[in-house]
Design an enzyme around this catalytic site. Structure first.
Site, PDB file in Angstrom:
ATOM      1  N   GLU A 116      72.416 -10.647  -9.235  1.00  0.00           N
ATOM      2  CA  GLU A 116      73.059 -11.428 -10.263  1.00  0.00           C
ATOM      3  C   GLU A 116      74.428 -12.441  -9.591  1.00  0.00           C
ATOM      4  O   GLU A 116      74.235 -11.916  -9.259  1.00  0.00           O
ATOM      5  CB  GLU A 116      72.702 -11.224 -11.801  1.00  0.00           C
ATOM      6  CG  GLU A 116      71.658 -10.050 -12.118  1.00  0.00           C
ATOM      7  CD  GLU A 116      73.081  -9.294 -13.344  1.00  0.00           C
ATOM      8  OE1 GLU A 116      71.619  -9.672 -14.241  1.00  0.00           O
ATOM      9  OE2 GLU A 116      72.937  -8.489 -13.049  1.00  0.00           O
ATOM     10  N   ASP A 142      83.771  -0.525 -13.749  1.00  0.00           N
ATOM     11  CA  ASP A 142      82.837   1.181 -14.114  1.00  0.00           C
ATOM     12  C   ASP A 142      82.049   0.822 -12.203  1.00  0.00           C
ATOM     13  O   ASP A 142      80.602   2.003 -12.186  1.00  0.00           O
ATOM     14  CB  ASP A 142      81.932   0.830 -14.826  1.00  0.00           C
ATOM     15  CG  ASP A 142      80.138   0.044 -14.937  1.00  0.00           C
ATOM     16  OD1 ASP A 142      81.244  -1.740 -14.641  1.00  0.00           O
ATOM     17  OD2 ASP A 142      79.162  -0.166 -15.295  1.00  0.00           O
ATOM     18  N   ASP A 185      79.550  -0.991 -11.061  1.00  0.00           N
ATOM     19  CA  ASP A 185      78.664  -1.450 -10.767  1.00  0.00           C
ATOM     20  C   ASP A 185      78.788  -2.863  -9.191  1.00  0.00           C
ATOM     21  O   ASP A 185      77.413  -3.740  -9.436  1.00  0.00           O
ATOM     22  CB  ASP A 185      77.498  -1.992 -11.788  1.00  0.00           C
ATOM     23  CG  ASP A 185      78.147  -1.920 -12.899  1.00  0.00           C
ATOM     24  OD1 ASP A 185      79.616  -2.937 -13.197  1.00  0.00           O
ATOM     25  OD2 ASP A 185      77.696  -1.900 -13.826  1.00  0.00           O
ATOM     26  N   ARG A 186      79.397  -4.092 -10.361  1.00  0.00           N
ATOM     27  CA  ARG A 186      79.553  -5.053  -9.751  1.00  0.00           C
ATOM     28  C   ARG A 186      80.654  -5.398  -7.982  1.00  0.00           C
ATOM     29  O   ARG A 186      81.175  -4.102  -7.873  1.00  0.00           O
ATOM     30  CB  ARG A 186      80.524  -5.516 -10.505  1.00  0.00           C
ATOM     31  CG  ARG A 186      79.887  -6.447 -11.780  1.00  0.00           C
ATOM     32  CD  ARG A 186      81.224  -7.033 -12.781  1.00  0.00           C
ATOM     33  NE  ARG A 186      79.686  -7.479 -14.270  1.00  0.00           N
ATOM     34  CZ  ARG A 186      79.830  -8.483 -14.379  1.00  0.00           C
ATOM     35  NH1 ARG A 186      80.783  -9.426 -14.515  1.00  0.00           N
ATOM     36  NH2 ARG A 186      79.360  -8.580 -15.534  1.00  0.00           N
ATOM     37  N   ASP A 220      84.651  -3.948  -9.854  1.00  0.00           N
ATOM     38  CA  ASP A 220      84.764  -3.710 -11.293  1.00  0.00           C
ATOM     39  C   ASP A 220      85.035  -2.683 -11.829  1.00  0.00           C
ATOM     40  O   ASP A 220      85.104  -1.178 -11.440  1.00  0.00           O
ATOM     41  CB  ASP A 220      83.962  -4.536 -12.152  1.00  0.00           C
ATOM     42  CG  ASP A 220      82.486  -3.712 -12.329  1.00  0.00           C
ATOM     43  OD1 ASP A 220      81.909  -2.405 -11.183  1.00  0.00           O
ATOM     44  OD2 ASP A 220      81.906  -3.916 -13.213  1.00  0.00           O
ATOM     45  N   LYS A 253      72.920  -2.029 -11.143  1.00  0.00           N
ATOM     46  CA  LYS A 253      73.298  -2.276  -9.937  1.00  0.00           C
ATOM     47  C   LYS A 253      74.411  -1.630  -9.283  1.00  0.00           C
ATOM     48  O   LYS A 253      75.447  -0.404  -9.656  1.00  0.00           O
ATOM     49  CB  LYS A 253      74.519  -4.109 -10.554  1.00  0.00           C
ATOM     50  CG  LYS A 253      75.015  -4.262 -11.354  1.00  0.00           C
ATOM     51  CD  LYS A 253      75.217  -5.602 -11.766  1.00  0.00           C
ATOM     52  CE  LYS A 253      75.955  -5.408 -13.102  1.00  0.00           C
ATOM     53  NZ  LYS A 253      75.919  -4.875 -14.144  1.00  0.00           N
ATOM     54  N   ARG A 262      79.092  -3.196 -26.788  1.00  0.00           N
ATOM     55  CA  ARG A 262      80.454  -3.346 -25.748  1.00  0.00           C
ATOM     56  C   ARG A 262      81.423  -3.836 -27.832  1.00  0.00           C
ATOM     57  O   ARG A 262      81.178  -4.862 -27.986  1.00  0.00           O
ATOM     58  CB  ARG A 262      80.880  -4.398 -25.048  1.00  0.00           C
ATOM     59  CG  ARG A 262      80.184  -3.570 -24.268  1.00  0.00           C
ATOM     60  CD  ARG A 262      80.463  -3.783 -22.695  1.00  0.00           C
ATOM     61  NE  ARG A 262      79.761  -3.135 -22.009  1.00  0.00           N
ATOM     62  CZ  ARG A 262      78.873  -3.954 -20.769  1.00  0.00           C
ATOM     63  NH1 ARG A 262      79.527  -5.268 -20.157  1.00  0.00           N
ATOM     64  NH2 ARG A 262      78.181  -3.577 -19.619  1.00  0.00           N
ATOM     65  N   THR A 302      68.735 -12.287 -17.482  1.00  0.00           N
ATOM     66  CA  THR A 302      69.882 -11.505 -17.490  1.00  0.00           C
ATOM     67  C   THR A 302      70.337 -10.262 -17.869  1.00  0.00           C
ATOM     68  O   THR A 302      69.813 -10.228 -19.103  1.00  0.00           O
ATOM     69  CB  THR A 302      71.330 -12.695 -17.714  1.00  0.00           C
ATOM     70  OG1 THR A 302      71.557 -13.628 -17.266  1.00  0.00           O
ATOM     71  CG2 THR A 302      72.209 -11.805 -17.803  1.00  0.00           C
ATOM     72  N   SER A 360      82.611  -1.801 -19.048  1.00  0.00           N
ATOM     73  CA  SER A 360      82.384  -2.919 -17.381  1.00  0.00           C
ATOM     74  C   SER A 360      83.701  -2.926 -16.890  1.00  0.00           C
ATOM     75  O   SER A 360      84.840  -2.390 -16.677  1.00  0.00           O
ATOM     76  CB  SER A 360      80.829  -3.471 -17.699  1.00  0.00           C
ATOM     77  OG  SER A 360      80.947  -3.996 -16.192  1.00  0.00           O
ATOM     78  N   HIS A 361      83.272  -4.807 -16.486  1.00  0.00           N
ATOM     79  CA  HIS A 361      84.436  -5.841 -16.201  1.00  0.00           C
ATOM     80  C   HIS A 361      85.956  -5.852 -17.319  1.00  0.00           C
ATOM     81  O   HIS A 361      86.626  -6.592 -16.844  1.00  0.00           O
ATOM     82  CB  HIS A 361      83.921  -6.735 -16.024  1.00  0.00           C
ATOM     83  CG  HIS A 361      83.138  -7.695 -16.443  1.00  0.00           C
ATOM     84  ND1 HIS A 361      81.723  -7.272 -16.939  1.00  0.00           N
ATOM     85  CD2 HIS A 361      83.595  -8.495 -17.050  1.00  0.00           C
ATOM     86  CE1 HIS A 361      81.148  -8.109 -17.535  1.00  0.00           C
ATOM     87  NE2 HIS A 361      81.929  -8.681 -17.632  1.00  0.00           N
TER      88      HIS A 361
HETATM   89  C1  G16 Z   1      75.847  -6.671 -17.454  1.00  0.00           C
HETATM   90  C2  G16 Z   1      74.633  -6.345 -17.211  1.00  0.00           C
HETATM   91  C3  G16 Z   1      74.558  -7.371 -15.948  1.00  0.00           C
HETATM   92  C4  G16 Z   1      74.757  -8.550 -16.595  1.00  0.00           C
HETATM   93  C5  G16 Z   1      75.882  -9.308 -17.278  1.00  0.00           C
HETATM   94  C6  G16 Z   1      75.829 -10.344 -17.656  1.00  0.00           C
HETATM   95  O1  G16 Z   1      76.919  -6.872 -16.786  1.00  0.00           O
HETATM   96  O2  G16 Z   1      74.338  -5.164 -16.751  1.00  0.00           O
HETATM   97  O3  G16 Z   1      73.036  -7.345 -15.568  1.00  0.00           O
HETATM   98  O4  G16 Z   1      74.158  -9.410 -15.803  1.00  0.00           O
HETATM   99  O5  G16 Z   1      75.874  -7.886 -18.008  1.00  0.00           O
HETATM  100  O6  G16 Z   1      77.318 -10.413 -18.763  1.00  0.00           O
HETATM  101  P1  G16 Z   1      77.013 -12.014 -20.103  1.00  0.00           P
HETATM  102  O7  G16 Z   1      75.864 -10.851 -20.723  1.00  0.00           O
HETATM  103  O8  G16 Z   1      77.986 -11.442 -20.219  1.00  0.00           O
HETATM  104  O9  G16 Z   1      76.332 -13.057 -19.234  1.00  0.00           O
HETATM  105  P2  G16 Z   1      78.316  -4.774 -16.398  1.00  0.00           P
HETATM  106  O10 G16 Z   1      79.202  -5.882 -15.639  1.00  0.00           O
HETATM  107  O11 G16 Z   1      79.073  -6.234 -17.647  1.00  0.00           O
HETATM  108  O12 G16 Z   1      77.304  -4.223 -17.183  1.00  0.00           O
END
Ligand code: G16
Length: 543
Positions: free
Chosen positions: A363, A279, A281-282, A277, A376, A22, A344, A113-114
């Site tokens: 999570e 994409d 998944d959340r 969110d 997720k 990212r 995580t 993602s978010h």
């Molecule tokens: C991503 C991972 C998740 C994880 C999160 C943690 O979420 O897919 O499994 O819990 O990162 O984020 P951080 O490292 O910022 O605490 P996502 O939804 O951003 O893909």
């Protein structure tokens, strides 16, 4: 069709974090940046010659351009075929499902993602393997190694592929199939849940609000909730995806999903509220005047999953990331099933799911999922909640009350200190690390430390060890503080402080979370010396 080989050299900063690479969108748009990373993925996974791959993203700014580049590179690298979501769009769980359903060698998922989207916001790219889940630590290591050795990438010279017309086309020798992003995913949901029961719930007048946050789940939620299950028109709000998510922050938590929270805490609140969110998944779940923490939501789903057809036989086991509260462990103990604690990142659940050791995982960062895909899945969690509400006839408040009465209540909050200078964030972690062995027995803010360590994980399936996954400090009576650096940010460092406290006494189950957690917050901030070391008086976000 002409395939070009373009000379290049390694670019710094191409090491993926918690969930792929990212960066600021403009960084991804710099010459060779995207191409280098795509070629490194291709090289890291052992090439794509003769393979089929899924390609799709959350529709954020640069999604469509990046997909054209990826397709031209897959063609030049000899891929047999690409399956692409119409318009270049696939939610992350839908992409995971498509990889599994079509038996492809994996997929390229474009999302941050978010994180906000736009030319001045964030972009991301990750590779998911043939099981539909994020690349394992071992595969990621090979991709990283490839980024440090790259000297050329391969790309086809061709016109853009028409991403908008469903059907079969080709790019040189490579077939390209454009598919409807929703159809297969919606069919999967129908196979897991009792849609008739949920339909009857809505027909009885049950009111729901789903905030798609201008992101990818809009079309999925509208098709499933409104068009299939009969929820009233307008149930889905902010349902039209936009490249910058309406200028918002598509993170489903009480801070960023404020429109939904205001409605759910207002007069005449609907019976059930949810959000997803960027994409898809959340998820966030909220009842009338009642926010459900992701950790509690996971525990509820574990306790009631048998009410949905797909889980009627019970769960093989459950898993949670280490900073997630222990609520689900208590449910698992009562059911006599195993509960795993992983680092995580969804990739750590993959082996457990593939081996059939767990059915459900989740999570604290608002992700829950099951063995139906290897990501997720926001809408899946919302549908499981709906199935549970429909089948039990209970309200969100009744479900929560019963959870806390039966298993105790894990009060929970997370403090995020964002955009901290990396050296200062490291100083906080180093300071804690240095005192770990002296902490047991020490009393802080009226709490006595009973254990302190830095979390390391030995994968029970393949034995791989992953170290330095966050600092845990436990207190007598079941309170805990966890410190961890985020792996998904694009600017500076983010320190996350996760705070929880278990209460089992009947008269302590309806405290305000702030009051219940005050001593743990105070102990955590004292022990870490966070204010002094970072100069920050308060967190940027409390969830
Ligand atoms: C991503 C991972 C998740 C994880 C999160 C943690 O979420 O897919 O499994 O819990 O990162 O984020 P951080 O490292 O910022 O605490 P996502 O939804 O951003 O893909």
């Amino acid at each position: 069709m002409q395939h070009d080989t373009v000379a290049t050299q390694p670019i710094a900063g191409q090491k993926p974090g918690t969930s792929g690479l990212r960066k600021k969108t403009r960084v991804f748009m710099e010459p060779h940046f995207l191409e280098n990373y795509v070629q490194s993925i291709i090289d890291g996974i052992g090439g794509v010659s003769g393979k089929n791959l899924v390609v799709g993203g959350d529709g954020r700014y640069f999604n469509d351009r990046a997909i054209q580049v990826i397709l031209r590179m897959l063609a030049a690298n000899g891929a047999a075929g690409a399956i692409v979501g119409q318009g270049g769009v696939l939610s992350t769980p839908a992409a995971s499902h498509l990889i599994r359903k079509r038996g492809t060698a994996g997929g390229f998922i474009l999302s941050a993602s978010h994180n906000p989207g736009g030319i001045d916001a964030d972009f991301g790219l990750k590779f998911n393997g043939a099981n539909g889940g994020p690349a394992s630590e071992a595969v990621n290591a090979k991709i990283v190694e490839a980024t440090t050795k790259i000297s050329a990438y391969h790309i086809t010279t061709a016109d853009d592929v028409d991403l908008n017309t469903i059907g079969q086309t080709a790019l040189g020798e490579m077939s390209v199939e454009i598919v409807d992003p929703v159809t297969d995913y919606a069919a999967l949901m129908d196979s897991l849940f009792d849609f008739d029961k949920i339909r009857a719930l809505f027909a009885s007048g049950f009111r729901m609000r789903f905030d798609a946050m201008h992101a990818v789940t809009g079309p999925y939620a509208t098709a499933i909730l409104e068009d299939t299950l009969g929820a009233a028109k307008g149930t889905v709000i902010n349902g039209t995806p936009s490249p910058d998510f309406g200028g918002g922050h598509p993170d489903p938590n009480p801070v960023w999903a404020k429109t939904l929270m205001d409605e759910m805490y207002g007069d005449n609140a609907p019976d059930f509220g949810a959000a997803s969110d960027g994409d898809g998944d959340r998820n966030m779940v909220v009842g009338p005047h009642q926010y459900v923490t992701p950790s509690d939501s996971l525990a509820v789903l574990a306790a009631h999953a048998h009410r949905a057809p797909a889980y009627a036989k019970g769960l093989a086991g459950v898993a949670r990331s280490m900073p997630t509260s222990g609520a689900v462990d208590r449910v698992a103990a009562a059911q006599g099933i195993e509960s795993y604690e992983t680092p995580t990142g969804w990739k750590f659940f993959g082996n457990l799911l593939d081996a059939g050791r767990v059915t459900l995982c989740g999570e604290e960062s608002a992700g829950t999922g099951s063995d139906h895909v290897r990501e997720k899945d926001g809408l899946w969690a919302v549908l499981l909640w709906l199935n549970i509400l429909a089948q039990s006839g209970q309200s969100v408040a009744q479900i929560m009350e019963a959870l806390w009465r039966d298993y105790g209540r894990c009060y929970y909050t997370r403090y995020d200190f964002e955009d901290i200078e990396t050296a200062k964030a490291e100083a906080v972690m180093d300071g804690l690390r240095a005192q770990l062995s002296n902490l047991p027995g020490r009393e802080v803010a009226g709490l006595t430390v009973n254990f302190a360590d830095e979390f390391a994980y030995d994968d029970p399936v393949d034995g791989a060890r992953t170290e330095a996954q966050g600092i845990r400090i436990g207190f007598e009576g079941g309170a805990r503080a966890v410190f961890r650096l985020s792996g998904t940010g694009t600017v500076g460092a983010t320190i996350r402080v996760y705070l929880e406290r278990l209460e089992t006494a009947p008269d302590a189950l309806s405290l305000s979370p702030q009051d219940a957690l005050a001593p743990v917050v105070s102990a955590a901030l004292t022990l870490s010396d966070l204010h002094n070391l970072t100069g920050r008086d308060a967190p940027n976000v409390i969830t």
